[in-house]
Design a protein around this motif. Structure first.
Motif, PDB file in Angstrom:
ATOM      1  N   ILE A  41       9.043   4.755  -9.692  1.00 13.77           N
ATOM      2  CA  ILE A  41       7.657   4.370  -9.418  1.00 13.77           C
ATOM      3  C   ILE A  41       6.846   5.592  -8.986  1.00 13.77           C
ATOM      4  O   ILE A  41       5.740   5.834  -9.482  1.00 13.77           O
ATOM      5  N   VAL A  42       7.404   6.369  -8.070  1.00 14.99           N
ATOM      6  CA  VAL A  42       6.703   7.566  -7.592  1.00 14.99           C
ATOM      7  C   VAL A  42       6.436   8.534  -8.736  1.00 14.99           C
ATOM      8  O   VAL A  42       5.335   9.071  -8.871  1.00 14.99           O
ATOM      9  N   ASP A  43       7.434   8.750  -9.572  1.00 14.57           N
ATOM     10  CA  ASP A  43       7.267   9.692 -10.681  1.00 14.57           C
ATOM     11  C   ASP A  43       6.197   9.227 -11.669  1.00 14.57           C
ATOM     12  O   ASP A  43       5.447  10.047 -12.221  1.00 14.57           O
ATOM     13  N   LEU A  44       6.115   7.923 -11.890  1.00 16.31           N
ATOM     14  CA  LEU A  44       5.132   7.406 -12.851  1.00 16.31           C
ATOM     15  C   LEU A  44       3.697   7.539 -12.340  1.00 16.31           C
ATOM     16  O   LEU A  44       2.776   7.771 -13.125  1.00 16.31           O
ATOM     17  N   VAL A  45       3.501   7.375 -11.025  1.00 12.69           N
ATOM     18  CA  VAL A  45       2.126   7.458 -10.482  1.00 12.69           C
ATOM     19  C   VAL A  45       1.806   8.839  -9.937  1.00 12.69           C
ATOM     20  O   VAL A  45       0.673   9.107  -9.517  1.00 12.69           O
ATOM     21  N   ARG A  46       2.770   9.742  -9.948  1.00 15.16           N
ATOM     22  CA  ARG A  46       2.599  11.091  -9.395  1.00 15.16           C
ATOM     23  C   ARG A  46       1.315  11.790  -9.867  1.00 15.16           C
ATOM     24  O   ARG A  46       0.587  12.377  -9.051  1.00 15.16           O
ATOM     25  N   PRO A  47       1.000  11.755 -11.176  1.00 15.11           N
ATOM     26  CA  PRO A  47      -0.210  12.468 -11.635  1.00 15.11           C
ATOM     27  C   PRO A  47      -1.502  11.931 -11.018  1.00 15.11           C
ATOM     28  O   PRO A  47      -2.534  12.623 -11.053  1.00 15.11           O
ATOM     29  N   LEU A  48      -1.469  10.732 -10.464  1.00 11.62           N
ATOM     30  CA  LEU A  48      -2.674  10.123  -9.899  1.00 11.62           C
ATOM     31  C   LEU A  48      -2.791  10.347  -8.393  1.00 11.62           C
ATOM     32  O   LEU A  48      -3.797   9.954  -7.787  1.00 11.62           O
ATOM     33  N   VAL A  49      -1.775  10.951  -7.795  1.00 11.04           N
ATOM     34  CA  VAL A  49      -1.777  11.186  -6.343  1.00 11.04           C
ATOM     35  C   VAL A  49      -2.280  12.585  -6.058  1.00 11.04           C
ATOM     36  O   VAL A  49      -1.603  13.578  -6.350  1.00 11.04           O
ATOM     37  N   ASP A  50      -3.448  12.673  -5.472  1.00 11.61           N
ATOM     38  CA  ASP A  50      -4.071  13.966  -5.181  1.00 11.61           C
ATOM     39  C   ASP A  50      -3.725  14.405  -3.757  1.00 11.61           C
ATOM     40  O   ASP A  50      -4.598  14.514  -2.890  1.00 11.61           O
ATOM     41  N   ASP A  51      -2.439  14.615  -3.515  1.00 12.23           N
ATOM     42  CA  ASP A  51      -1.990  15.010  -2.183  1.00 12.23           C
ATOM     43  C   ASP A  51      -0.652  15.734  -2.320  1.00 12.23           C
ATOM     44  O   ASP A  51       0.416  15.152  -2.097  1.00 12.23           O
ATOM     45  N   PRO A  52      -0.691  17.033  -2.672  1.00 15.77           N
ATOM     46  CA  PRO A  52       0.544  17.800  -2.897  1.00 15.77           C
ATOM     47  C   PRO A  52       1.479  17.821  -1.685  1.00 15.77           C
ATOM     48  O   PRO A  52       2.700  17.804  -1.833  1.00 15.77           O
TER      49      PRO A  52
ATOM     50  N   ALA B 289      10.397   5.514   3.717  1.00 16.63           N
ATOM     51  CA  ALA B 289       9.762   4.193   3.705  1.00 16.63           C
ATOM     52  C   ALA B 289       8.376   4.259   4.338  1.00 16.63           C
ATOM     53  O   ALA B 289       7.407   3.683   3.823  1.00 16.63           O
ATOM     54  N   GLU B 290       8.283   4.975   5.437  1.00 12.10           N
ATOM     55  CA  GLU B 290       6.997   5.112   6.129  1.00 12.10           C
ATOM     56  C   GLU B 290       5.972   5.833   5.258  1.00 12.10           C
ATOM     57  O   GLU B 290       4.817   5.413   5.153  1.00 12.10           O
ATOM     58  N   ASP B 291       6.402   6.916   4.622  1.00 14.99           N
ATOM     59  CA  ASP B 291       5.482   7.673   3.759  1.00 14.99           C
ATOM     60  C   ASP B 291       5.054   6.857   2.541  1.00 14.99           C
ATOM     61  O   ASP B 291       3.874   6.827   2.183  1.00 14.99           O
ATOM     62  N   LEU B 292       6.017   6.184   1.922  1.00 13.51           N
ATOM     63  CA  LEU B 292       5.698   5.424   0.716  1.00 13.51           C
ATOM     64  C   LEU B 292       4.827   4.208   1.010  1.00 13.51           C
ATOM     65  O   LEU B 292       4.162   3.691   0.106  1.00 13.51           O
ATOM     66  N   SER B 293       4.824   3.770   2.258  1.00 12.55           N
ATOM     67  CA  SER B 293       3.955   2.650   2.622  1.00 12.55           C
ATOM     68  C   SER B 293       2.477   3.025   2.504  1.00 12.55           C
ATOM     69  O   SER B 293       1.616   2.147   2.474  1.00 12.55           O
ATOM     70  N   THR B 294       2.186   4.322   2.421  1.00 11.94           N
ATOM     71  CA  THR B 294       0.794   4.780   2.271  1.00 11.94           C
ATOM     72  C   THR B 294       0.412   5.008   0.821  1.00 11.94           C
ATOM     73  O   THR B 294      -0.729   5.350   0.527  1.00 11.94           O
ATOM     74  N   LEU B 295       1.367   4.843  -0.083  1.00 14.72           N
ATOM     75  CA  LEU B 295       1.132   5.167  -1.493  1.00 14.72           C
ATOM     76  C   LEU B 295       0.040   4.294  -2.111  1.00 14.72           C
ATOM     77  O   LEU B 295      -0.814   4.787  -2.862  1.00 14.72           O
ATOM     78  N   ARG B 296       0.041   3.018  -1.804  1.00 13.50           N
ATOM     79  CA  ARG B 296      -0.993   2.137  -2.346  1.00 13.50           C
ATOM     80  C   ARG B 296      -2.369   2.592  -1.915  1.00 13.50           C
ATOM     81  O   ARG B 296      -3.312   2.615  -2.701  1.00 13.50           O
ATOM     82  N   GLY B 297      -2.496   2.972  -0.650  1.00 10.38           N
ATOM     83  CA  GLY B 297      -3.784   3.443  -0.141  1.00 10.38           C
ATOM     84  C   GLY B 297      -4.231   4.701  -0.829  1.00 10.38           C
ATOM     85  O   GLY B 297      -5.432   4.887  -1.122  1.00 10.38           O
TER      86      GLY B 297
END
Length: 267
Positions: free
Chosen positions: A195-206, A254-262
């Motif tokens: 899931i992370v790899d698929l949405v990675r290009p859309l996450v603007d937070d290196p 788990a804590e970090d990924l909980s912010t992924l939707r936001g």
């Protein structure tokens, strides 16, 4: 009736537009994820057929060997499988969910079979349980085929997988009879990372992605220490130090990924 100010209306519209743009951006990743889930489900059905055949043939050792590799694909797609709560309960519930625990005739699925194989070293009485497991797994495949994947569920699934590992699986509670927990961890981690790899290009937070990748790497390194052939040693072979390291990485992840939707504007 309270009237919205022009500024409030503008902000509301801007939010709706941003959400629509995010949803549009996610069309490709969601489509790719559905393909991934379909592939995992196809493997699950095929492996469950082989596993059930071994159980019904009374081949205890073969069934034991097939148990963890059959479950791993279910664990990888758990966020989607859990959308169908009736099937999830029938396939993957634990003895604790039933009044008479392991003795309860309503106790079904993988873990009922696991109990018979490891605690009783027998397949006696497991034929109807195995038959129902296969029926349920095939039903799950059909439902997934017709499902429109909600973006917020897919993206939130990465955190959900890690949260479940942190909350219940690190203790060894799930595969309590076979101790094949590391296979489940691998399925959960691989499903979350996909899931992370698929949405990675859309996450603007290196910085966020680097931290997430580092924790995935920690977990992967720990798992690889315990690889045995094509699978893993039993969970009781882990040192206390490795359990603590694994738990720490899983909790942070788990804590970090909980912010992924936001981060993708889906909250």
């Amino acid at each position: 009736m309270r009237l919205l100010t022009l500024a409030a209306v503008g902000a509301l519209l801007a939010g709706q537009i941003a959400h629509a743009e995010t949803t549009l951006d996610l069309v490709g990743p969601i489509s790719d994820y559905k393909l991934y889930v379909s592939e995992q489900t196809d493997i699950l059905v095929k492996n469950t057929e082989t596993f059930v055949a071994a159980v019904k043939a009374g081949e205890v050792d073969k069934a034991k060997a097939l148990f963890p590799s059959t479950r791993i694909n279910y664990e990888a797609i758990e966020p989607i499988a859990e959308l169908f709560s009736d099937l999830d309960a029938s396939i993957d519930s634990r003895a604790d969910d039933y009044e008479q625990a392991e003795a309860d005739p309503a106790f079904p699925g993988f873990h009922r079979i696991e109990y018979g194989l490891w605690e009783k070293n027998s397949t006696e009485g497991l034929d109807p349980v195995a038959d129902q497991l296969l029926v349920d797994v095939k039903a799950l495949a059909l439902r997934i085929e017709g499902l429109t994947f909600p973006p917020e569920v897919v993206v939130g699934g990465a955190a959900a997988l890690m949260e479940e590992v942190a909350a219940t699986k690190i203790s060894g509670e799930e595969d309590r009879y076979s101790h094949t927990d590391l296979w489940d961890f691998r399925g959960n981690f691989d499903g979350a990372k996909k899931i992370v790899d698929l949405v990675r290009p859309l996450v603007d937070d290196p910085e966020f992605l680097a931290k997430v990748d580092a924790n995935f790497a920690t977990i992967d390194t720990t798992l690889e220490k315990y690889r045995e052939g094509e699978g893993y040693v039993t969970y009781d072979k882990l040192t206390e130090e490795d359990r603590v390291a694994m738990a720490a990485a899983v909790n942070v992840l788990a804590e970090d990924l909980s912010t992924l939707r936001g981060k993708l504007g889906l909250d």
